[in-house]
Design a protein around this motif. Structure first.
Motif, PDB file in Angstrom:
ATOM      1  N   ARG A 149       1.738 -13.842  -2.281  1.00 49.65           N
ATOM      2  CA  ARG A 149       3.326 -14.270  -3.115  1.00 49.65           C
ATOM      3  C   ARG A 149       4.591 -13.636  -3.140  1.00 49.65           C
ATOM      4  O   ARG A 149       5.240 -13.835  -3.041  1.00 49.65           O
ATOM      5  CB  ARG A 149       2.110 -15.286  -4.013  1.00 49.65           C
ATOM      6  N   THR A 150       3.688 -12.091  -3.716  1.00 50.78           N
ATOM      7  CA  THR A 150       4.432 -11.364  -4.233  1.00 50.78           C
ATOM      8  C   THR A 150       4.278 -10.097  -3.700  1.00 50.78           C
ATOM      9  O   THR A 150       3.159  -9.587  -3.462  1.00 50.78           O
ATOM     10  CB  THR A 150       4.525 -11.654  -5.996  1.00 50.78           C
ATOM     11  N   SER A 151       5.462  -9.691  -3.990  1.00 53.43           N
ATOM     12  CA  SER A 151       5.191  -7.700  -3.494  1.00 53.43           C
ATOM     13  C   SER A 151       4.385  -7.286  -4.480  1.00 53.43           C
ATOM     14  O   SER A 151       3.932  -6.546  -3.801  1.00 53.43           O
ATOM     15  CB  SER A 151       6.700  -6.674  -3.985  1.00 53.43           C
ATOM     16  N   PHE A 152       3.787  -7.129  -5.678  1.00 55.46           N
ATOM     17  CA  PHE A 152       2.628  -6.870  -6.345  1.00 55.46           C
ATOM     18  C   PHE A 152       1.293  -7.007  -5.773  1.00 55.46           C
ATOM     19  O   PHE A 152       0.374  -5.868  -5.375  1.00 55.46           O
ATOM     20  CB  PHE A 152       3.031  -7.658  -8.159  1.00 55.46           C
ATOM     21  N   VAL A 153       1.197  -8.591  -4.896  1.00 54.08           N
ATOM     22  CA  VAL A 153       0.031  -8.314  -4.522  1.00 54.08           C
ATOM     23  C   VAL A 153       0.176  -8.251  -3.297  1.00 54.08           C
ATOM     24  O   VAL A 153      -1.220  -7.445  -2.881  1.00 54.08           O
ATOM     25  CB  VAL A 153      -0.002  -9.770  -4.294  1.00 54.08           C
TER      26      VAL A 153
END
Ligand SMILES: Nc1ncnc2c1ncn2[C@@H]1O[C@H](COP(=O)(O)OP(=O)(O)O)[C@@H](O)[C@H]1O
Ligand SMILES: [Mg+2]
Lengths: 351, 423
Positions: free
Chosen positions: A225-229
């Motif tokens: 869902r995010t670039s972090f994930v």
């Protein structure tokens, strides 16, 4: 037994560690709390087992509200990162401790200890003291002690962090086997994505006290869902290209690479974007040719890993079946599978 | 490198014990002095001799008169009638008279008829009594006795020499006194009572209680508590004991307080043996507890926090945590404090000296205080260094024996057993 965290918050003094966390772990499920060190995983775990009291919010086991129950009454088994074995007790006394404090008859304790010790394969070590055990053996003792009371919930705080690589592999499957055999609801805290992906039914990925995404390992890998994930899952990790939106396409630099992407329809021209490309999606397969120069090559046995610098200076990572025709310094023109890439807005949200 | 340390150890640690042991084997006292002595027939020496040699004892106690050259020369120097010395030399030379009366009868009978005053004058010149004469060596005493007509066998000479020697001698008498005297037995029991009660109630139990309760307190409250409990230890002992005296003496706080309820004013510290012990143990206990508290507190702090967490989730109550997690891991500190405090309670007496001085009577007299009183400070003024040293030596031996017993009880060997790791 189901575990439910309802708007759980925890502060130490004025420092807020966790704010309004909602989390549900299904009965018999094993969930990984995955995140970088210091993000609040242990804090969450300690609140579930009652060592820390929540600052606000509720914790439910099944339908029972345990928020204000002391840990002694929660019937949880915990494996601590340092194992926390009692150094003055033998292995047998360590494992039997939860029964001993419940004043179970000595003969009963002996029998149950023998059973659980056999389950974790340490039946021949019962007379030793923790100092006389290796790390892996201590780990098993801690596991046996956590399981002996047949807890409703099993909590594991980085249980494999102190083991060497080979042992870690063994214990990974061992813990998963035990969890499945006993059907116990479990939370595994780890900062190691491989552990989380290989052992757990679902992963809750945490960042600075917040859960960013909860999903099965494969869903999360395929659909971050995010670039972090996206950056947290995958080994070797994903690489990012910084670019801009232009007429429904991702554009890298002036006159650079141009990738038309479905996700970008309706995005204003000039919006700053970040394109995530996993190493397996750059190399042999795919439809968009990309030119660059190899700056790093490494063989991992079955596969080779390359770092390729594009003309604008950004780097793409590629993993491919072993080949000997490419060396650092070579110019290459490899294909990129644009359909498998992820585009993120500047704030890291997936588009 | 090792030499300076060895010298220091020898000078400051071994020497005192060695010297104590040496002193303990003597009868040194104020009377004997600590350097050599002389030979002197004192009344005491005669009393000692009476048992073995009654004749001799009776004989040397009396004055003796011998007509000898020395006396004659003195007589001639007096320049009274020359006939006296001539007649004495010719007809009485070498005669020995066992008493003044007999000597004077002979002198009175001299041809020149001395006056009564002259008889006295002359007899004095021939008085050869050894009573209270100091002889710098043994042979001098023996020669004099011989001249007086006491012929002694070597064995008898030995007895006389021993009885008249005024310096110190080697002896094991001190240990017989310690072993046989009922006073010593009472002091021994006092000591055992004082050490065991103070140790068990305060230095270990109360210290453990403080350490454990402060462990479960919030950190800031705990440090305030610990600081308060350190006060008795860091207050100079004279002032600390003085405060107890203010509390307990006739015009002190307790007296005033009890006076409100009509009780008569009295010295609560010294009014009965029971009270004296009560306060002596409190005074020492409050000082002693602080050390145990510090040692135990830091030992509890050294137990990893996760062990407390683990035992909580394992279902252990507070008490079970104390009983099964904390106490077993305090075995070594408890051994240390027990050992150390036993020794310091055995050896130190300043608080007792400053508060009760061993009183009332000798009710709170403990071994080390008794040794101090015997050897260094007592009312009679005869300080018995030898006996005091023997008492101190007994204390050293008791201390060593107790330490060895403690090591056994706490199974020191299992505390230092080697790990055996295999993968
Ligand atoms: N007892 C505590 N008092 C104050 N701060 C704490 C305490 N325990 C943890 N923290 C802080 O909370 C944050 C999260 O810690 P933790 O939950 O242990 O992280 P991790 O995800 O590595 O397990 C860290 O910044 C840590 O410093
Ligand atoms: Mg942690």
């Amino acid at each position: 037994m189901r575990i439910l965290l309802d708007k759980f918050s925890k502060s130490f003094g004025s420092t807020r560690i966790i704010e309004d966390m909602d989390l549900e772990v299904g009965s018999g499920e094993m969930l990984a709390l995955l995140g970088p060190s210091g993000c609040g995983k242990s804090t969450t775990l300690f609140a579930v087992c009652g060592i820390h009291r929540p600052t606000s919010g509720r914790i439910l086991f099944g339908d029972r509200d345990v928020t204000h129950l002391p840990s002694q009454e929660r019937n949880v088994g915990v494996v601590f990162q340092s194992y926390a074995l009692y150094p003055h007790m033998t292995v047998e006394e360590n494992i039997g401790f939860p029964l001993m404090v419940k004043r179970v008859a000595a003969a009963d304790i002996k029998k149950q200890v023998a059973d659980i010790a056999a389950l974790v394969h340490i039946g021949d070590l019962l007379g030793r003291r923790p100092a006389q055990l290796s790390g892996g053996q201590q780990q098993r003792v801690a596991l046996a002690r956590a399981l002996i009371r047949r807890p409703d919930v099993l909590l594991l705080d980085e249980p494999l962090a102190n083991l060497d690589a080979k042992l870690r592999l063994d214990m990974r499957s061992e813990i998963r086997r035990l969890q499945k055999e006993t059907g116990i609801t479990a939370i595994l805290v780890t900062h190691d994505q491989v552990e989380a992906m290989s052992m757990c039914d679902r992963i809750a990925i945490m960042k600075s006290g917040e859960i960013v995404q909860i999903a099965t390992p494969s869903d999360m890998y395929k659909d971050p869902r995010t670039s972090f994930v996206a950056s947290f899952l995958g080994n070797p990790p994903i690489s990012f290209l910084k670019g801009r939106a232009q007429q429904g396409a991702f554009v890298l630099g002036e006159n650079g690479l141009r990738l038309p992407l479905a996700a970008l329809s309706g995005i204003a021209d000039g919006t700053a974007l970040s394109l995530g490309v996993r190493p397996e999606h750059f190399g042999t397969a795919g439809g968009v040719p990309v030119e660059g120069r190899v700056v790093f090559a490494e063989t991992q046995g079955r596969e080779n890993l390359y770092d390729v610098v594009l003309p604008d200076g950004s780097v793409l990572r590629s993993i491919q079946p072993v080949r000997d025709d490419v060396k650092p310094g070579d110019s290459v023109r490899w294909n990129l599978d644009s359909a498998s890439t992820f585009v993120f807005a500047a704030d890291g949200q997936r588009l | 490198m090792i030499a300076p340390a060895a010298i220091m150890i020898f000078l400051f640690f071994l020497m005192p014990v060695v010297l104590t042991a040496i002193f303990a084997m003597t009868n040194m006292s104020t009377a004997t002095g600590i350097s050599g002595g002389a030979w002197q027939v004192t009344q005491g020496a005669i009393n000692r001799l009476k048992a073995d040699m009654p004749d001799l004892a009776g004989g040397i106690a009396e004055p003796r008169f011998v007509i000898d050259e020395e006396g004659l020369a003195a007589l001639e120097a007096l320049k009274i009638k020359a006939g006296f010395s001539i007649e004495l030399r010719t007809s009485h030379m070498g005669e020995v008279f066992p008493s003044r009366r007999e000597a004077e009868r002979m002198i009175k009978a001299l041809k020149d008829r001395p006056s009564t005053r002259e008889v006295k004058q002359i007899s004095d010149l021939f008085n050869r009594s050894v009573l209270n004469t100091r002889f710098e060596n043994r042979d001098g005493l023996m020669a004099s006795l011989n001249k007086l007509g006491f012929t002694l066998t070597p064995a008898e000479q030995e007895t006389v020499a021993a009885a008249t020697y005024t310096g110190w001698v080697w002896t094991t008498e001190n240990f017989k006194i310690i072993g046989n005297s009922p006073d010593m037995a009472q002091i021994f029991l006092n000591t055992a009572f004082y050490v065991s009660v103070t140790l068990l109630l305060f230095n270990v139990s109360y210290a453990l209680f403080l350490a454990i309760t402060t462990h479960y307190m919030p950190a800031s409250t705990a440090s305030i508590f610990r600081a308060i409990w350190l006060l008795p230890r860091i207050t100079p002992v004279v002032i600390y004991v003085l405060m107890w005296k203010w509390l307990t003496w006739d015009s002190g706080f307790i007296s005033m307080f009890m006076g409100q309820f009509g009780y008569p004013v009295k010295n609560y510290l010294l009014d009965s043996a029971y009270n004296a012990w009560f306060f002596v143990i409190l005074i020492n206990g409050f000082i002693g507890a602080s050390m145990g508290m510090l040692v135990f507190s830091s030992a509890i702090k050294a137990i990893p926090q996760t062990q407390f967490h683990a035992s909580e989730v394992d279902g252990a109550s507070r008490w079970q945590q104390v009983r099964h997690v904390i106490l077993p891991q305090l075995r070594w500190p408890i051994l240390f404090v027990t050992c150390y405090q036993t020794l310091s309670l055995l050896a130190s007496f300043n608080e007792i000296l400053l508060s009760t001085r061993g009183g009332p009577g000798r009710a709170t007299e403990v071994w080390s205080l008794a040794a101090y009183h015997t050897a260094l400070n007592n009312y009679t003024g005869n300080l018995e260094y030898g006996l005091g040293a023997a008492m101190a030596l007994v204390l050293v031996v008791v201390g060593i024996v107790l330490s060895l017993i403690y090591l056994r009880i706490f199974r020191y060997d299992t505390l230092i057993s080697k790990p055996l790791i295999e993968d």
